[in-house]
Every structure is written in C-alpha cells, then in structure tokens.
Scaffold this motif. Sequence first.
Motif, PDB file in Angstrom:
ATOM      1  N   LYS A 175       0.841  -1.189   0.000  1.00 44.40           N
ATOM      2  CA  LYS A 175       0.000   0.000   0.000  1.00 44.40           C
ATOM      3  C   LYS A 175       0.879   1.243   0.000  1.00 44.40           C
ATOM      4  O   LYS A 175       2.005   1.232   0.489  1.00 44.40           O
ATOM      5  CB  LYS A 175      -0.869   0.039   1.285  1.00 44.40           C
ATOM      6  N   SER A 184       0.322   7.929   3.106  1.00 47.55           N
ATOM      7  CA  SER A 184      -0.188   9.257   2.792  1.00 47.55           C
ATOM      8  C   SER A 184       0.962  10.254   2.784  1.00 47.55           C
ATOM      9  O   SER A 184       1.642  10.451   3.782  1.00 47.55           O
ATOM     10  CB  SER A 184      -1.217   9.677   3.852  1.00 47.55           C
ATOM     11  N   SER A 241      -2.523   3.643   6.415  1.00 42.96           N
ATOM     12  CA  SER A 241      -2.199   3.289   5.035  1.00 42.96           C
ATOM     13  C   SER A 241      -2.205   1.786   4.838  1.00 42.96           C
ATOM     14  O   SER A 241      -2.589   1.301   3.777  1.00 42.96           O
ATOM     15  CB  SER A 241      -0.822   3.845   4.655  1.00 42.96           C
ATOM     16  N   ARG A 268      -5.999   1.121   4.714  1.00 45.22           N
ATOM     17  CA  ARG A 268      -6.836   1.791   3.716  1.00 45.22           C
ATOM     18  C   ARG A 268      -6.069   2.420   2.577  1.00 45.22           C
ATOM     19  O   ARG A 268      -6.667   3.136   1.784  1.00 45.22           O
ATOM     20  CB  ARG A 268      -7.599   2.951   4.384  1.00 45.22           C
ATOM     21  N   THR A 304      -3.968   3.168  -0.938  1.00 45.22           N
ATOM     22  CA  THR A 304      -4.123   2.703  -2.314  1.00 45.22           C
ATOM     23  C   THR A 304      -3.030   1.683  -2.625  1.00 45.22           C
ATOM     24  O   THR A 304      -1.966   1.694  -2.014  1.00 45.22           O
ATOM     25  CB  THR A 304      -3.989   3.864  -3.308  1.00 45.22           C
TER      26      THR A 304
END
Lengths: 349, 557, 198
Positions: free
Chosen positions: B427, B430, B501, B504, B506
């Motif tokens: 992942k 942020s 992260s 959740r 990307t």
Amino acid sequence: MRSQGSNHWRVLSSQILVCVCSSEAAFGDSVSSLSPTDIFAPASTPAKSIFGLSLFVLAVTGAIFLVVFTLLLYSVVKFRKRRSDDGREPPQVYGSNQVELAWTIIPILIVVALFMATARVIAIVQTTPPPGKPIAVTVIGHQFWWEYRYPDLGVVTANELHVPVSDPLHPTPTVIELLSADTDHSFWVPRLAGKTDLIPNHPNTMWIDPQETGVYLGQCAQYCGTQHAKMLLRVYVQTRDEFDRWIQQQRQPAVVNDAVSQGQRIFETTACINCHTVSGTVANGRFGPDLTHLMSRDTIAAGAAINTPENLRLWIRNPNRIKPGSLMPAMELNDQELDALTAYLETLR
Amino acid sequence: MSTDAIALPRTEPASRPIVSRLHDWVTTVDHKRLGILYMMYAMVFLLIAGIEATVIRIQLIRPHNDFVSPQVFNRLFTMHGTTMIFFVVMPFLFGFANYLIPLMLGARDMAFPRLNAFSFWMTAFGGLLLYFSLVGANGLYGAGNAPDVGWFAYAPLTSRTFSVGHSTDFWTLALLVSGFGSIGTAINIVATVLCMRCPGMTLAKMPLFAWLNLVMAGLVILCISPLTAAQIMLVVDRYLGGHFFDTQAGGSAVIWMHFFWVFGHPEVYVLVLPAFAFVSEIIPVFSRKPIFGYSVMVGATVAIGFISMSVWAHHMFTVGMSSAANNFFVISTMAIAVPTGIKIFNWLATMWGGKIEFKTPMLFCIAFLFQFLIAGLTGIMQGAAPFDWHLGSSYFVVAHFHYVIVGGIVFALFGAFYYWFPKMSGKMYSETLGRLHFLLFIIGFHLTFDFMHIPGLLGMPRRIYTYEPGRGWDTWNFIVTVGVFFQAAGILVFLGNLAWSYLRGTAAGSDPWDAWTLEWSTNSPPPAYNFASIPVVKSRRPLWDLKHPADPDWNYE
Amino acid sequence: MNAASMTVAEARIESDRPDRGRIGMLSLIAAEAAIFTIFVVAYIFYVGKSLAGPMPRDVLSVPVFYTICLLSSSLTIHLAAKFLREGNVLRFAILWLATIVLGTTFMYGTATEWHRLIYQDGFTISTNLFGTTYYSLVGLHGFHVLVGLVSLSIVMALTLLGSVQQEHAERVDVLSLYWHFVDTVWIVVFTVVYVIGR
C-alpha cells in the motif's frame, strides 16, 4: 606557529590561530555573564590553552559547515525537479576520480592541522610541568563529597577547596592529585581546567593557576551513584595573605566551648564519630567529611544546602530531605538533642 | 515501468483462524516476516524508551524539580540508553537488513533461516529480560528495580559493593543474551552476502546497501564479542568472587572502560552504517542519478570499518591516559572523519545535476545530510582531546550523540520506512501525513538537540537528576524539553500513517518509485519465495538496464 | 527476469559462490576469537599485579602431555575428514572417535589440574588477580572444548546409526574447522599462561 608548505588554507589557518592566541588574554579575563561555569571564560592557564584550541577548532569546523551547507542548499534548490520537467532522466554521472581525490586530500590536510594544534595543547597541559612553585593538594572523591588534604601544610578539610591566586609573572599554581575512596568521579571546574577523573587504584594529576580571585563553581562529572548531581565543587581563589590565614585557621584543633558540652557529648556518644573527625577530640572517623572547621564553610552536604543553622539541623535530622540517597543515615535524634547538637556544631569555626 | 508481465497472479488463501496465523508468525523462518517482527518489536520499545526520555526531560525542565526521585531518574536514563541502542535501533536495522538483503541480492532467503529466527527470539528475550528487572530484581531501595548504573555501567559502580541486589545482573544478562542474537544475525548477513548473490552479481555489482550491511556485520562479529567478554568478567566478579575490576585487589576500573569502549565505539558504526545504506539507496532514486563514486563509497565504508576499531579511547580522554595514548586516539578519531566526509560529498554529488523529487523519503534523507554533517563536526570538536576535557561527560556529548542517532540514524530510518513501506505492505502511505510527520519531528528535533549543546558549553555534566539555578542552564533546558513534545507528536503521526495506510491505502504496485534494484522487480508485498525465477544481472542497476535497453549501465561501469 | 544477453551457461559459471556453511563457521570463529582476545589481554595485563596469594610459578605445572593430546586431535580430525571425503566411512569413524578420546583426555587433564589447585593449593578464582584471570581464560577454553566434544559426539552417534555418508563430508569439514580453532586457542592460552606468564 608552524606553517608547512605554501598551501593557502594552511597559512590562513595559522594566521587565525595567531590572532586567536593573542586575543586570548583579552577574552580570558572576561567573566561570563552567561554562566559561572562557562568553558569560554577561562581564568587559569590550562583552561586558557583549551580555550585557544577550541576557537581554532570551532573556526575550522565552522568553515567546513558553511561550505558543505552552502553546497547542500544550492543543490537542493538548483537541481529540484521543476513542474515543467520533460520526464527525461538527467545525465547519469557515475563518478570522477579527480573530484574524489580533491575531497580526500583536503580533509586529510585539515585533519593534520587540527591534530598539530591539539598535540600542542596536550603537551602544554599534560606534559609540561606547571611553572613556579606549586601548592600540593590531594583530592579524594567519595560518594558524594570531596575530601581535600594539603600534605605539606598539614590541613584536612572537605568540600570547599582554597587555593592561592597565581600571578602570571610569579606563578604559584596548585598541583592536584586525584584519588578515589570508592567509585569513579570527575573533578570539573570549567573556568579553571578541563575535567580529570578520580578513579580508584588509578591516581591522576592536574594543575591550575587561577589568575583572578573569586569563587569558582563546578561539580562531579562522572556518574557515581544516586547523588552524583549534588556533589558540587567550590574553589575559593584567595590572595596569598588570605590563603595563608585560612591555612593557619584550618590547622587549629577544634574550638572547645563548655556551653555546648551537651551537644558535644551527643556527638561523641552517637555514631557520629564513626564517620566524622573533629580534631582535638575523640572523633576520628574518616568515612565522612572532617567537621573541625565546619562553620568556615559556606555550604553543607557538598554544596547541596547553604550552611545555616536551620539547614544544618534539618540535615542532621534527616539527610534524605536535602540529599535523598546520601550515605549519611538519619540518627533518630529527638528535638532537644538536635538543638544541642546543632549548637555544638555551630561552634566549630 | 511495468514488470507485471512476469509477476505471478495473486491468489487469496481462505482465511485461517487467528491462532494458526499467529503460530505461523511465531514459528516463521521467512526473512521478510522476521524482518517485520524485528520492526514491530523495535516500535514497541521505541514508545517505551521515548516515554522514559520524556519523563527525564520533564524532570529537567527546571532546576530543583521533583517530578521523579534521583533513584528513579538514574534508572530512567540507564534504561533509556540501553533500550534505545539494543532494543530499538539495532532491531530496526536488523529488521531492514533481514527484509531487504535477500531481495536485493536476488536470493530466496537468508543463508541460515533457522539461525535467523533464533537470533530474533534471542534479541526479543533479551529485551524482556531487561524489563523484567522492574519486577524481579531486588535493589537497595525496595523490591524490583531497573538497573541504574548507566548504559556503559562503569566499574566499580557495578560491583556488589555499590550495586546491591540484582538490577545490574539483569542489565548484564539481557545484553549477553541479545548479544548472541546480534552475532547470529551478523553471521547470517555475512554468509548471505558472500554466498547467496544471484548469477552475475559480483561483489562490485551488488547494491551499496549490501556492502554497508556486510561491513556492519563484520563489525558486530568483531566488536560485540568484547562486550560479551566484559560481561562474563563482570558476572565472575559479582558471583564467583573474581577480581577483574576489583580495585581493592589491585584490579583496574579503567580496563572495564577499555573493554566496553572497544565494543562501544564500533557499536555506533554498527548503528550508522545501515543508516548510510538507506541513504545510499534513497538519494539516487529521488535524484534520478546513480550513486556518485560507487567504488569510493565501498572503499570509504571498509576504511570506516577498520578505523572505527582504533578510536575507542576517545571516550576516555578524561581518564588520565598518557599523552602518547591521548595523541594516538586524537589522530585515529580525526582520521575517521576523512572517509566519512567522503561519503557526505558523494551523496551531495549524487544530488548534483539531478532532478530531485521531494517525496517524504527524500525529505528525511536531505535532513539526514544536514544533521549528520553537524554531528560529524561536533564529533571532530570532541576529537581534539583538550577540548574534550571540557566537552566530555557533559550535555555537549549528549547533544552530539543524539544528533548522530536521532538526527542521522532515526531520520534515515524514517526515510527507509516511507521508501520501503509500499514494498512491504503493498500500500502507498499518505504523503500529506508523511510531510506533517517530517515537519513536526524536525522542529522538535532541532528545538531539543540544537539547544542541548549550550548547557554543555556552560558546564552542565550529564546524568544529573537536577541542577542548580544560577548556572545559566535553566532556559536552555526548558527549550530542550519543549522539543520533546513535537517529536512525540511526529512519531504518533508516523505510526498513524503506517497503520491507516496499511488498512486503507491505495495499492502501490511493485515499483512505485521507478527505482533500479531487484526488490522492485517483484510483487508488493513479495511472495514467500521472493522471485518467480532467480534473476541474472549484468550491472549495479538491473532495473535501469531493463527500462533503458538502449543505454544500459553495463556500458559505463 | 533476465538480462537479455546472458546465457544460462554463463550464468551458472558466474554463480560460483563460497559454501555458506564454511563462511558461517569462519564468522563464528572470528567472533569467538574476539572474545578470547579480550580474556588474553586481561590475563597479560594482570600478570604480576596480584597483591597477594600464589604466583603462577608457585602452583602451575606445564601440562605437556595433555597439550600433546589436544594438538594431536587436530591431526586425527583432519585425517577423519579426509577419509570421509574419500568415502571411507570406517576409517573416518575410527579417527573421529580418536579425536573425541584425545579431547576428553585433555578435559580430564584440566579437571585434575584444577582439582589439585583448588583442594591442595587452596587456589581458586577468588584468591587473587592471577586466580581470576587464570580460571576464566582456561575455563572459557575448556568450555569451548566441551561444546566441541558434544558436537563431535553427536556426529559420532549419527555415524554409528549409519546416517553419516560421503555426501556429508563438507559439513563434517566445517565442524572440524571449529575443532581446529579450539586447538589454536589452546596454543595461544598455553603460551600466555604457561610460558610467558610464568
């Protein structure tokens, strides 16, 4: 000041050192308004030599910092990826032997210069014997107080060191032998000298020649147990006359005063005499400080408290209130005994 | 840059009960899982040791404060130092080494997977043993007490006379046990780097990360052992009536110092070389250029490794060694500045002429360069022995080594976390939170550790639970304490970023940074077997060669 | 994941890496050497510095025979490894056993010497600096011999069960490296304690 070769940088740095050394005198006399333990306010030759070296080292490292920081700042600004970037990779540079050579040789030269300046001061402070006729003091570190003995002058005292001021033209330095009764300590009075450790079974020597009268502060600088923080140092630099008078006074046995005989009896029948000495009496203990001239000192408990009757009484009643973890036990005396005992100790001038 | 063509499709296994999943983790010998275990372990202790530091700084916020007693304070600084070095920084670094070395070398695992697991659990147990002292040791002041002898535990303070009870023994045994773990990991790293490189990857073609960890492992092998020896001697003194450090029997307190610092100084290079490794991988990628002067970097690393074993007594300048000894250690200490400086210049030269992207990993690496430069310079100041007669054992030293460890190593570690987090978790973190972390932490770091130099220059020794007013130290100590809270905030943001992260974020893909070393050629996270087939390489940047077939590195190296 | 122009054959030749067992054992030996160095340094530093109690020449007798045993065991283990590499498991087993016997004899010698020192001369680890450094250094070495003997005995047991064959020669050789190290340390310890220190 040595200057090898025609390297511009080396000549420049020697010029800096010359300026620094000649301005040492001007700087050295100033008392720091920042702190009584400011290492940049030297008042004694070892401290002054270190001060000179430190200015040189700071100048060199400062210059290095400016150069490298400027390069860093420049590269971060100049070579940042722009918004309008075309997405191509920049030229891939793998190295350069000349550049590598340059930034190897120059640091080596700087290191050599720094080493030579350092070796000179090591020689001044450590190898060369101090000038003039020294006074000899033996310092014995204890948990958590300082014992001072003047072997040639027949004086034993504690916690407050008195030395004569030294005139640079007719120096009277003090040579200090450093021993320890228990664990490691370190003697650090920044304005007078760098620190030297007191290590059991490993005697050390240092010297000071303070050139201004006054009280110089410091404290133990090697962790020695619970009350390492309150093993404070006070060095009283006095004129020769004052010093001689102090020595004379310290050599006297204890004052005898019948008015405080009750207190003296308490002192001599309680465990006090196991640790403390009061010369001229039966008290002959060596574990704790010599109390013969307790009232000639400004502080008690190695600087942990001012020497007032109230503090003295509190200290005897329960040392842990002033210096928790100190090795003096609370003697479980009642108020009346405490008053008498304090009165007795107050006579030990 | 897509290498998905050869990545295997993901299959999600059926969800297994939590007990068997935990069992997998506890019994794992997979270098990636052990790496993550090391990091999780280190994070827990980072929080504990950070709280210890916070309490220390609260106690020192003003003179004659009584937030904690002197006994508690002395335990706090002992535990803070011991924990941070042995149970935070070393596990973090071993964790990264374990995770990345096989991937970067194109191997399937470390050379000795079971030794790897054993080493982790030894280290872990050592940390638990150290903290068990809070419960299990009977000290002088009551039941159950942490050691309070300082992290370098000088003799004779550690003898039975001055260290009553068992707290010192917990210190000794915890470090003995974790020392075996460290030596095991080091043996593993050496064997992996020398024996498990993929075809085509000569020593001159492996990533600098591998070189730096190889030299680090060599240092661990040669230098943790002296600590082990000294600790055995201490146990002999304390329990078998030995006299190694018994000054009453003619023994020497100074010899403990020598033995300890023969370990202690190379230990700080053990800590810093992997930090150099992170920086040497991250700066090139975010400058879009190869590392400048690879061979010189390798040479400088090996030089640092050797010289670092000859500087130890610069920690003992105040002990009263002969002027010849003092001079020797001045020279060796200053000499080590030369290869270290070379490295700084090479990193700068890597950035020079590049196209720098200020992603979070790069922010931390640029700060590393600035701070490590300053730390190195304050090190040189202390290398000038007479100057060290003031600076040694004062807050200047404390400021210096925190500048190296926090300003250098921890910053590089943060950079490494952000850089490799996408690979390890799959992942993306942020970037906003990353920058917030950076801002908070750098403000806090400079508030604390810049101003900490000043009390040292004004005569404040270290390891004191309180200080006198009127020495001019008050304001500076106050500012130092304030900085702690910014750093704490930064760390909380960091942990929050990682957790959020992970849950959740990307999907990152296998190569989010467009990088060039082998770990970016496999999935994120990599499958258990690392690579579908063992890669064959021809240069130091195999992915550059793949992405630029017309202009591969092997034409230039 | 292939570099385009390298053949598989080229790749195989290039991946000629040292044996990881050997590298691992050599690294362990380096670490152990560092530990012993510190104990040797302590021993040498404290020579002549004891304040009281017996000096080396008062109580130590040079263990010539046991030293010969231990050093010969290096020869036997070397020959054992050689025979196993050649496939001669029987000779390997005999020489391996001889190594264990010689090592155990050495330990017996140390034990009897210590028994005499402690019970006859009253000389212990806490007697003086010499006692502390002597027992620690010789004891640390003895401990490593013991660990070696245990490892050798495990291999002996496996051999008797028929599990050790020619293909295990490399591993046995790696273990023998440890045994050679232990013998080398004894040469150093012997020189420092019984020759220089006396």
